[in-house]
Design a protein around this motif. Structure first.
Motif, PDB file in Angstrom:
ATOM      1  N   SER A  79       0.929  -1.100   0.018  1.00 62.62           N
ATOM      2  CA  SER A  79       0.117  -0.004  -0.032  1.00 62.62           C
ATOM      3  C   SER A  79       0.862   1.127  -0.001  1.00 62.62           C
ATOM      4  CB  SER A  79      -0.844  -0.047   1.252  1.00 62.62           C
ATOM      5  OG  SER A  79      -0.043   0.033   2.430  1.00 62.62           O
ATOM      6  N   THR A  80       0.186   2.360  -0.373  1.00 62.75           N
ATOM      7  CA  THR A  80       1.039   3.649  -0.235  1.00 62.75           C
ATOM      8  C   THR A  80       1.566   4.042   1.277  1.00 62.75           C
ATOM      9  OG1 THR A  80      -0.777   4.660  -1.775  1.00 62.75           O
ATOM     10  CG2 THR A  80       0.825   6.204  -0.497  1.00 62.75           C
ATOM     11  N   GLY A  81       0.984   3.690   2.000  1.00 65.24           N
ATOM     12  CA  GLY A  81       1.462   3.906   3.339  1.00 65.24           C
ATOM     13  C   GLY A  81       2.668   2.624   3.738  1.00 65.24           C
ATOM     14  N   GLU A  82       2.679   1.576   3.374  1.00 55.33           N
ATOM     15  CA  GLU A  82       3.749   0.829   3.436  1.00 55.33           C
ATOM     16  C   GLU A  82       4.790   1.196   2.705  1.00 55.33           C
ATOM     17  OE1 GLU A  82       1.516  -3.762   4.198  1.00 55.33           O
ATOM     18  OE2 GLU A  82       1.646  -2.783   2.316  1.00 55.33           O
ATOM     19  N   ARG A  83       4.611   1.769   1.531  1.00 57.51           N
ATOM     20  CA  ARG A  83       5.926   2.031   0.831  1.00 57.51           C
ATOM     21  C   ARG A  83       6.392   3.146   1.220  1.00 57.51           C
ATOM     22  NH1 ARG A  83       8.264   0.393  -4.144  1.00 57.51           N
ATOM     23  NH2 ARG A  83       6.831  -0.827  -5.600  1.00 57.51           N
ATOM     24  N   ARG A  84       5.636   4.139   1.875  1.00 56.58           N
ATOM     25  CA  ARG A  84       6.228   5.726   2.467  1.00 56.58           C
ATOM     26  C   ARG A  84       6.881   5.242   3.802  1.00 56.58           C
ATOM     27  NH1 ARG A  84       1.532   7.550   3.631  1.00 56.58           N
ATOM     28  NH2 ARG A  84       1.459   8.724   1.414  1.00 56.58           N
ATOM     29  N   ARG A  85       6.684   4.005   4.657  1.00 56.53           N
ATOM     30  CA  ARG A  85       7.466   3.704   5.581  1.00 56.53           C
ATOM     31  C   ARG A  85       8.740   2.851   5.104  1.00 56.53           C
ATOM     32  NH1 ARG A  85       2.178   2.748   7.386  1.00 56.53           N
ATOM     33  NH2 ARG A  85       2.044   0.352   6.800  1.00 56.53           N
ATOM     34  N   LEU A  86       8.625   2.304   4.121  1.00 57.89           N
ATOM     35  CA  LEU A  86       9.923   1.525   3.695  1.00 57.89           C
ATOM     36  C   LEU A  86      10.907   2.698   3.094  1.00 57.89           C
ATOM     37  CD1 LEU A  86       8.567  -1.306   1.560  1.00 57.89           C
ATOM     38  CD2 LEU A  86      10.018  -1.583   3.379  1.00 57.89           C
ATOM     39  N   ARG A  87      10.383   3.670   2.505  1.00 57.95           N
ATOM     40  CA  ARG A  87      11.449   4.664   1.784  1.00 57.95           C
ATOM     41  C   ARG A  87      12.033   5.394   2.944  1.00 57.95           C
ATOM     42  NH1 ARG A  87       7.273   5.384  -2.344  1.00 57.95           N
ATOM     43  NH2 ARG A  87       6.399   7.199  -1.203  1.00 57.95           N
ATOM     44  N   GLY A  88      13.328   5.609   2.818  1.00 56.73           N
ATOM     45  CA  GLY A  88      14.114   6.297   3.605  1.00 56.73           C
ATOM     46  C   GLY A  88      14.503   5.297   4.807  1.00 56.73           C
ATOM     47  N   LYS A  89      13.709   4.586   5.519  1.00 54.45           N
ATOM     48  CA  LYS A  89      14.156   3.834   6.494  1.00 54.45           C
ATOM     49  C   LYS A  89      15.083   2.279   6.044  1.00 54.45           C
ATOM     50  CE  LYS A  89      14.033   1.949  10.829  1.00 54.45           C
ATOM     51  NZ  LYS A  89      15.312   2.378  11.563  1.00 54.45           N
ATOM     52  N   ARG A  90      14.077   1.633   5.078  1.00 50.76           N
ATOM     53  CA  ARG A  90      14.620   0.543   4.599  1.00 50.76           C
ATOM     54  C   ARG A  90      15.242   0.696   3.213  1.00 50.76           C
ATOM     55  NH1 ARG A  90      11.289  -4.781   6.116  1.00 50.76           N
ATOM     56  NH2 ARG A  90      13.438  -5.527   5.714  1.00 50.76           N
ATOM     57  N   ILE A  91      14.868   1.273   2.263  1.00 48.54           N
ATOM     58  CA  ILE A  91      15.243   1.452   0.998  1.00 48.54           C
ATOM     59  C   ILE A  91      15.360   3.126   0.839  1.00 48.54           C
ATOM     60  CG2 ILE A  91      14.730   1.399  -1.190  1.00 48.54           C
ATOM     61  CD1 ILE A  91      12.781  -0.807  -0.816  1.00 48.54           C
ATOM     62  N   ALA A  92      16.676   3.479   0.425  1.00 48.01           N
ATOM     63  CA  ALA A  92      16.955   4.874   0.205  1.00 48.01           C
ATOM     64  C   ALA A  92      17.547   5.071  -1.052  1.00 48.01           C
ATOM     65  CB  ALA A  92      18.090   5.511   1.134  1.00 48.01           C
ATOM     66  N   MET A  93      17.255   6.469  -1.669  1.00 51.32           N
ATOM     67  CA  MET A  93      17.813   6.813  -2.954  1.00 51.32           C
ATOM     68  C   MET A  93      18.550   8.112  -3.058  1.00 51.32           C
ATOM     69  SD  MET A  93      15.297   6.457  -6.487  1.00 51.32           S
ATOM     70  CE  MET A  93      16.251   6.594  -8.194  1.00 51.32           C
ATOM     71  N   ILE A  94      19.650   8.162  -3.464  1.00 47.87           N
ATOM     72  CA  ILE A  94      20.460   9.270  -3.824  1.00 47.87           C
ATOM     73  C   ILE A  94      20.037   9.808  -5.391  1.00 47.87           C
ATOM     74  CG2 ILE A  94      22.646  10.331  -3.933  1.00 47.87           C
ATOM     75  CD1 ILE A  94      23.629   7.918  -1.884  1.00 47.87           C
ATOM     76  N   LEU A  95      19.669  11.065  -5.699  1.00 42.08           N
ATOM     77  CA  LEU A  95      19.441  11.457  -6.686  1.00 42.08           C
ATOM     78  C   LEU A  95      20.713  12.362  -7.356  1.00 42.08           C
ATOM     79  CD1 LEU A  95      15.814  12.850  -6.105  1.00 42.08           C
ATOM     80  CD2 LEU A  95      16.637  10.531  -7.311  1.00 42.08           C
ATOM     81  N   GLN A  96      20.711  12.674  -8.601  1.00 42.55           N
ATOM     82  CA  GLN A  96      21.708  13.216  -9.215  1.00 42.55           C
ATOM     83  C   GLN A  96      22.458  14.511  -8.751  1.00 42.55           C
ATOM     84  OE1 GLN A  96      20.963  13.342 -13.467  1.00 42.55           O
ATOM     85  NE2 GLN A  96      23.102  14.089 -13.856  1.00 42.55           N
ATOM     86  N   ASP A  97      21.467  15.391  -8.637  1.00 40.68           N
ATOM     87  CA  ASP A  97      21.809  16.589  -8.232  1.00 40.68           C
ATOM     88  C   ASP A  97      21.258  17.207  -6.983  1.00 40.68           C
ATOM     89  OD1 ASP A  97      22.705  19.418  -8.369  1.00 40.68           O
ATOM     90  OD2 ASP A  97      22.419  19.472 -10.506  1.00 40.68           O
ATOM     91  N   PRO A  98      22.135  17.484  -6.075  1.00 38.98           N
ATOM     92  CA  PRO A  98      21.591  17.931  -4.831  1.00 38.98           C
ATOM     93  C   PRO A  98      21.023  19.395  -4.785  1.00 38.98           C
ATOM     94  CG  PRO A  98      24.142  18.089  -4.965  1.00 38.98           C
ATOM     95  CD  PRO A  98      23.720  17.221  -6.122  1.00 38.98           C
ATOM     96  N   LYS A  99      21.288  20.125  -5.977  1.00 37.31           N
ATOM     97  CA  LYS A  99      20.700  21.398  -6.253  1.00 37.31           C
ATOM     98  C   LYS A  99      19.182  21.339  -6.191  1.00 37.31           C
ATOM     99  CE  LYS A  99      22.893  22.793  -9.655  1.00 37.31           C
ATOM    100  NZ  LYS A  99      23.264  23.650 -10.986  1.00 37.31           N
ATOM    101  N   TYR A 100      18.753  20.236  -6.791  1.00 36.42           N
ATOM    102  CA  TYR A 100      17.294  20.015  -7.155  1.00 36.42           C
ATOM    103  C   TYR A 100      16.902  18.998  -6.234  1.00 36.42           C
ATOM    104  CZ  TYR A 100      18.664  22.443 -11.238  1.00 36.42           C
ATOM    105  OH  TYR A 100      19.237  23.235 -12.414  1.00 36.42           O
ATOM    106  N   SER A 101      17.695  18.312  -5.487  1.00 33.65           N
ATOM    107  CA  SER A 101      16.876  17.242  -4.821  1.00 33.65           C
ATOM    108  C   SER A 101      16.748  17.577  -3.206  1.00 33.65           C
ATOM    109  CB  SER A 101      17.503  15.565  -4.868  1.00 33.65           C
ATOM    110  OG  SER A 101      18.883  15.880  -4.762  1.00 33.65           O
ATOM    111  N   LEU A 102      17.440  18.662  -2.828  1.00 33.93           N
ATOM    112  CA  LEU A 102      17.510  18.974  -1.539  1.00 33.93           C
ATOM    113  C   LEU A 102      16.612  20.327  -1.386  1.00 33.93           C
ATOM    114  CD1 LEU A 102      21.470  18.880  -0.419  1.00 33.93           C
ATOM    115  CD2 LEU A 102      19.747  17.561   0.590  1.00 33.93           C
TER     116      LEU A 102
END
Length: 526
Positions: A79-102
């Motif tokens: 579910s959307t809630g389960e995905r949200r709990r996974l993101r950052g806690k168990r699965i994380a993603m570093i994007l290309q340009d910190p200027k746009y992702s921070l």
């Protein structure tokens, strides 16, 4: 080895008015606690694969799979809630340009603390303490000072380190890094990779490293898969594997094209600029730029001959981009002189005549092109500023010259690919018919095949128009391919001058230049 992630027949598609776009077409692989590289050109589906695993596919996108399993969790049915709990806690993603992702309006420390407190019940004091420890772990020298800074107040390398800290603060088991170093110079790139290498090993994580740089991926990852047109076309095993030697597909070899670039045929063939009574296109004498008490440029002198392509290389903060900006009138000149075709420029102010003779192409076309103006309007603006008639013919010629055509006139920048946007930026610079083009990292954010197209385009334009180029790049392969001569910069000063032929053959005098060459060859574990 325990399987952390199973991907079986993953598909990502986008319904449009003209049909369905299949971005990912049946991708399958497994991942344990290892480093997996996914490499491919723009549009190959590599980033779409990572975003589908993260659950970050846009709402109109359709994601299906026979199996998409993360440590026993069905990511397709989650579910959307389960995905949200996974993101950052168990699965994380570093994007290309910190200027746009921070977040630009939040301090770096606050963003890291927010990520932690979203997933763990900790107080502000504990969150701050852990955030400072994480900033120290990614080798930021003064964590307390950086904690209170905003993203625009730090360099690209420091911003990317802060992004790594934010993504690892909650202790994920899987890290997806989407082009995390493509916009960084070679020495900062290696620093970031070594930090990731150490933290992934210490924490026993799985890593998916997405990049267009096959050389870098093959030196950093345990396994490499090559994608083209939404499919996996090849897979190799073993860190530092040389996939080109055993390639089964022409596209894999194409991704190696940048590593096979030969020095410019004119390298070393031209006489020293400005000698023998010749007037150089650009002369810089003892130029200094000082911000408060910081010396960004220190008594820089060089000369560029008419029709020459001259390179500026050096690590981040060396002053190479500041030098271009000073010539363009975008940085204040503290002392020294600049002459264009023998005519001295005074201060930082430039006349309209100057801007017809000298134009600049910036690194990021998405940031340098107005997002709410059509390509037609973007090209009309410089013509109107310089009171140039015959705009219809000039716009058609400029678009045709950069390989776009008249059909692109009424599109907006967001409707174009990165390579197409950079072509528009080049057309915008050329439309007033300059004699000198200042190129600030014009291809660093582009994948290898698109980069080659843009570089070949620039070289053709230089020959046809007899232009003079001054090119800044952190990629020594690009410089040796495009430029006859170059200057190596460090801490605001020129430390070495040489031909690109000498650079390619390793005939350098300074250890600093030699270290740049070593860093450009790829990741080597420290």
């Amino acid at each position: 080895m325990t399987t952390l992630l199973t991907v079986d027949n993953l598909k990502v598609s986008y319904p449009t008015r003209t049909g369905v776009i299949e971005a990912v077409r049946g991708v399958s692989f497994t991942l344990g606690k290892e480093r997996l590289g996914i490499v491919g050109e723009s549009g190959s589906g590599k980033s779409q694969t990572g975003r589908a695993i993260m659950g970050l596919t846009p709402k109109h996108g359709v994601v299906t799979a026979d199996r998409l399993d993360f440590n026993g969790i069905d990511l397709i049915k989650a579910s959307t809630g389960e995905r949200r709990r996974l993101r950052g806690k168990r699965i994380a993603m570093i994007l290309q340009d910190p200027k746009y992702s921070l977040d630009p309006v939040m301090s770096i420390g606050r963003q890291i603390c927010e990520t932690l407190r979203t997933h763990e019940k900790v107080g502000k004091a504990e969150a701050r303490e852990r955030a400072l420890a994480m900033l120290e772990a990614v080798q930021i020298r003064d964590p307390k000072r950086v904690f209170d800074l905003h993203p625009h107040e730090v360099s690209g390398g420091m911003g990317q380190r802060a992004m790594i800290a934010m993504m690892l603060i909650a202790g994920p088991e899987l890290l997806i890094a989407d082009e995390p170093t493509s916009a960084l110079d070679v020495t900062v790139q290696l620093d970031v990779l070594r930090i990731m290498d150490r933290l992934v090993a210490e924490r026993g994580m799985g890593l998916i490293f997405v990049s267009h740089d096959l050389r870098l991926v093959s030196s950093f990852c345990d396994r490499v898969i090559v994608m083209y047109a939404g499919k996996i076309v090849e897979e190799t095993r073993g860190r530092r594997s040389q996939t080109c030697a055993a390639s089964l597909y022409a596209r894999t070899a194409e991704l190696h094209a940048r590593d096979r670039l030969e020095p410019s045929s004119a390298a070393g063939a031209r006489p020293q600029a400005g000698v023998g009574g010749m007037i150089a296109a650009l002369e810089i004498d003892n130029l200094s730029v000082v911000y408060d008490e910081f010396h960004a440029l220190k008594d820089v002198s060089l000369a560029v001959e008419r029709g020459e392509s001259f390179g500026l290389v050096g690590e981040s903060g060396s002053g190479k981009s500041t030098l271009l900006r000073a010539v363009a009138g975008l940085a204040p000149i503290s002392s020294g002189a600049i002459r264009i075709d023998g005519e001295a420029l005074r201060g930082s102010k430039r006349s309209k005549t100057f801007y017809r003779r000298v134009q600049m192409v910036f690194q990021d076309p998405y940031g340098s092109l107005h997002p709410r103006q059509t390509i037609d309007r973007l090209l009309l603006e410089p013509l109107a500023i310089h009171d140039i008639d015959d705009s219809e013919r000039r716009i058609e010629r400029a678009l045709d010259e950069v390989g776009l055509g008249n059909g692109f006139r009424f599109r907006y920048p967001h409707q174009l690919s990165g390579g197409q946007r950079q072509r528009v930026a080049i057309a915008r610079a050329l439309i007033v018919e300059p004699s000198i083009l200042l190129l600030d990292e014009p291809t660093s954010a582009l994948d290898a095949s698109v980069q080659a197209e843009v570089l070949n385009l620039l070289e053709q334009i230089r020959r046809d128009r007899k232009l003079t180029f001054v090119m800044v790049s952190h990629d020594l392969g690009v410089v040796t391919h495009m430029c006859e001569r170059l200057a190596v910069m460090r801490n605001g000063a020129v430390v070495e001058r040489l031909s690109s032929r000498e650079l390619a053959e390793g005939a350098v005098r300074e250890d600093y230049t030699r270290n740049l060459m070593i860093a450009s060859k790829g990741f080597v574990k420290a």
